[in-house]
Design a protein around this motif. Sequence first.
Motif, mmCIF file in Angstrom:
data_model
loop_
_atom_site.group_PDB
_atom_site.id
_atom_site.type_symbol
_atom_site.label_atom_id
_atom_site.label_comp_id
_atom_site.label_asym_id
_atom_site.label_seq_id
_atom_site.Cartn_x
_atom_site.Cartn_y
_atom_site.Cartn_z
ATOM 1 N N THR A 168 38.944 45.795 40.354
ATOM 2 C CA THR A 168 39.586 44.565 39.861
ATOM 3 C C THR A 168 39.151 43.356 40.691
ATOM 4 N N ASN A 169 38.765 43.593 41.935
ATOM 5 C CA ASN A 169 38.386 42.503 42.833
ATOM 6 C C ASN A 169 37.061 42.816 43.519
ATOM 7 N N VAL A 170 36.257 41.786 43.727
ATOM 8 C CA VAL A 170 35.043 41.969 44.527
ATOM 9 C C VAL A 170 35.078 40.963 45.671
ATOM 10 N N VAL A 171 34.840 41.440 46.870
ATOM 11 C CA VAL A 171 34.761 40.526 48.013
ATOM 12 C C VAL A 171 33.386 40.673 48.677
ATOM 13 N N LEU A 172 32.774 39.528 48.982
ATOM 14 C CA LEU A 172 31.483 39.588 49.688
ATOM 15 C C LEU A 172 31.779 39.621 51.175
ATOM 16 N N MET A 173 32.352 40.756 51.589
ATOM 17 C CA MET A 173 32.778 40.920 52.980
ATOM 18 C C MET A 173 32.149 42.155 53.599
ATOM 19 N N GLY A 174 31.073 42.625 52.977
ATOM 20 C CA GLY A 174 30.369 43.762 53.561
ATOM 21 C C GLY A 174 29.420 43.252 54.640
ATOM 22 N N MET A 175 28.219 43.795 54.664
ATOM 23 C CA MET A 175 27.270 43.366 55.689
ATOM 24 C C MET A 175 26.642 42.027 55.301
ATOM 25 N N LEU A 191 26.887 36.961 37.609
ATOM 26 C CA LEU A 191 26.930 38.164 36.764
ATOM 27 C C LEU A 191 28.254 38.921 36.913
ATOM 28 N N MET A 192 28.827 38.894 38.104
ATOM 29 C CA MET A 192 30.119 39.583 38.294
ATOM 30 C C MET A 192 31.192 38.896 37.458
ATOM 31 N N MET A 193 31.114 37.550 37.354
ATOM 32 C CA MET A 193 32.170 36.800 36.673
ATOM 33 C C MET A 193 31.915 36.636 35.171
ATOM 34 N N ASP A 194 30.676 36.846 34.743
ATOM 35 C CA ASP A 194 30.320 36.655 33.333
ATOM 36 C C ASP A 194 30.904 37.798 32.490
ATOM 37 N N ASP A 195 31.493 37.457 31.341
ATOM 38 C CA ASP A 195 32.008 38.517 30.457
ATOM 39 C C ASP A 195 30.896 39.430 29.963
ATOM 40 N N ILE A 200 34.769 39.887 35.816
ATOM 41 C CA ILE A 200 35.851 39.797 36.809
ATOM 42 C C ILE A 200 36.236 38.322 36.960
ATOM 43 N N SER A 201 37.529 38.049 36.985
ATOM 44 C CA SER A 201 38.004 36.664 37.044
ATOM 45 C C SER A 201 37.507 35.960 38.310
ATOM 46 N N LYS A 202 37.248 34.662 38.179
ATOM 47 C CA LYS A 202 36.771 33.887 39.337
ATOM 48 C C LYS A 202 37.767 33.921 40.494
ATOM 49 N N ARG A 203 39.033 34.147 40.169
ATOM 50 C CA ARG A 203 40.042 34.259 41.230
ATOM 51 C C ARG A 203 39.851 35.525 42.048
ATOM 52 N N LYS A 204 39.196 36.487 41.431
ATOM 53 C CA LYS A 204 39.094 37.809 42.065
ATOM 54 C C LYS A 204 37.698 38.144 42.581
ATOM 55 N N VAL A 205 36.839 37.138 42.604
ATOM 56 C CA VAL A 205 35.530 37.311 43.248
ATOM 57 C C VAL A 205 35.534 36.349 44.436
ATOM 58 N N ALA A 225 33.951 30.314 42.356
ATOM 59 C CA ALA A 225 34.481 31.595 42.834
ATOM 60 C C ALA A 225 35.451 31.313 43.985
ATOM 61 N N SER A 226 36.227 32.306 44.371
ATOM 62 C CA SER A 226 37.157 32.113 45.483
ATOM 63 C C SER A 226 36.401 32.125 46.815
ATOM 64 N N LEU A 227 36.992 31.437 47.783
ATOM 65 C CA LEU A 227 36.310 31.311 49.078
ATOM 66 C C LEU A 227 37.235 31.759 50.212
ATOM 67 N N ALA A 228 36.656 32.494 51.154
ATOM 68 C CA ALA A 228 37.393 32.863 52.367
ATOM 69 C C ALA A 228 36.568 32.406 53.561
ATOM 70 N N ILE A 229 37.230 31.908 54.583
ATOM 71 C CA ILE A 229 36.480 31.549 55.796
ATOM 72 C C ILE A 229 36.973 32.388 56.967
ATOM 73 N N SER A 230 36.011 32.771 57.806
ATOM 74 C CA SER A 230 36.329 33.604 58.962
ATOM 75 C C SER A 230 36.579 32.694 60.144
ATOM 76 N N LEU A 231 37.829 32.363 60.373
ATOM 77 C CA LEU A 231 38.153 31.382 61.414
ATOM 78 C C LEU A 231 38.252 32.055 62.794
ATOM 79 N N HIS A 232 39.160 32.986 62.923
ATOM 80 C CA HIS A 232 39.300 33.839 64.123
ATOM 81 C C HIS A 232 39.718 33.139 65.411
#
Length: 376
Positions: A168-175, A191-195, A200-205, A225-232
């Motif tokens: 249901t969700n894809v995150v680009l948080m691998g290597m 391609l992940m978001m295209d029907d 997969i919904s843009k909220r979930k990529v 697409a959704s964005l996450a930042i690695s602040l730490h």
Amino acid sequence: LLEYAVSEVTEKKVNFLGYTKAQWEALLEQLGEKPYRSQQILKWIHHRYIDDFADMSDISKRLRDQLAEIGEIREPEVITEKVSTDGTRKWLIRAESGSAMEMVFIPEDGRGTLCVSSQVGCALDCSFCSTGKQGFNSDLTASEIVGQVRIARKVLEKVYPDRVRAVTNVVLMGMGEPLLNFDNVIAAVELMMDDLGYGISKRKVTISTSGVVPGIYKLIETTDASLAISLHAPNDELRNQLVPINRKYPIADLLEACKKYAKNLGEKRVITVEYTLIDGVNEQPEHAAQLAKLLKDFPCKINLIPFNPFPGSGYKRPSSVAVRAFQDRLIGAGFSVTTRTTRGEDINAACGQLVGEVADKTRRQEKYQRIAAGAV
Ligand code: SAH
Ligand code: SF4
């Protein structure tokens, strides 16, 4: 003639697995075909997992032959698949460069998150990340990035036949750092978001970045697409040590870029701030207070990740009491905070534990072993 024949043989075929709708339309136009054929072809590739143009029964034989001549549909090869006691799965996948990358699937109640890689290794060398410790090996192609989703979908449809969608969700948080392999990541995300692709919904990529600021500005022009930042870390001094790219793009610049990106997302969608908690390093009450102050006017969700150890890291995970206390302080300051539960630890599938397999490194190690054995 011989020269021509040689170049024919050595010339690499296009891998159409990573081709976006726009790329298909451009190609089909060149071939004198109607643009809507792109829809048929994309469905064959990503919905029905067809690898051979000959099987595309609603496409003319002429076009099928033409496509087969210039290109192919080639999924990256799975080397191993491991399943954790908690249901988490990890695949080791061969990249074209010869090295290997890792992908992880994390099943939860009502959802399933696929964590995909964008590079083999990573050049950014964050001090607490095992991928960073191995250095950079190669960029993954768009086919290799979106191919990970295709591989997982095919396997999981069999494992979870009752679920309409296991991923249901894809995150680009691998290597790897996605924004340092920009074009390939964007094509794959499209391609992940295209029907016609994986729908997969843009909220979930979610694209996760350690803070490549120019890449965030480029994202504004290219995707929502959704964005996450690695602040730490809540200040530049500490972040410089943990996330070295901070020396180039300090926190203030990063947050400014994120605020601009957030405008893209519209109401109700916010950026995720990832914060890996490391014992005695960034998890004290004063860090929580500084973080709350820093993010005061920044609409976001905070995701705490208890540090996942790996050999030689020199860091430790804080106690669960300390993690909870850090979370509570932020909640008390009015933030929406979640703590990522560690999954797949028995198969080294947790965040920051992905190392893949680097062909060159293996060769280097063999050489060192030979030197050590006095053979060289
Ligand atoms: N390069 C990107 C995406 C991959 S890392 C980025 O840095 O954002 C995915 C997340 O795992 C990042 O937030 C990263 O900082 C975090 N991470 C890396 N090593 C970790 C470790 N050993 N323990 C916990 N989290 C880690
Ligand atoms: Fe690269 Fe992300 Fe690891 Fe940093 S945390 S070394 S950017 S993969």
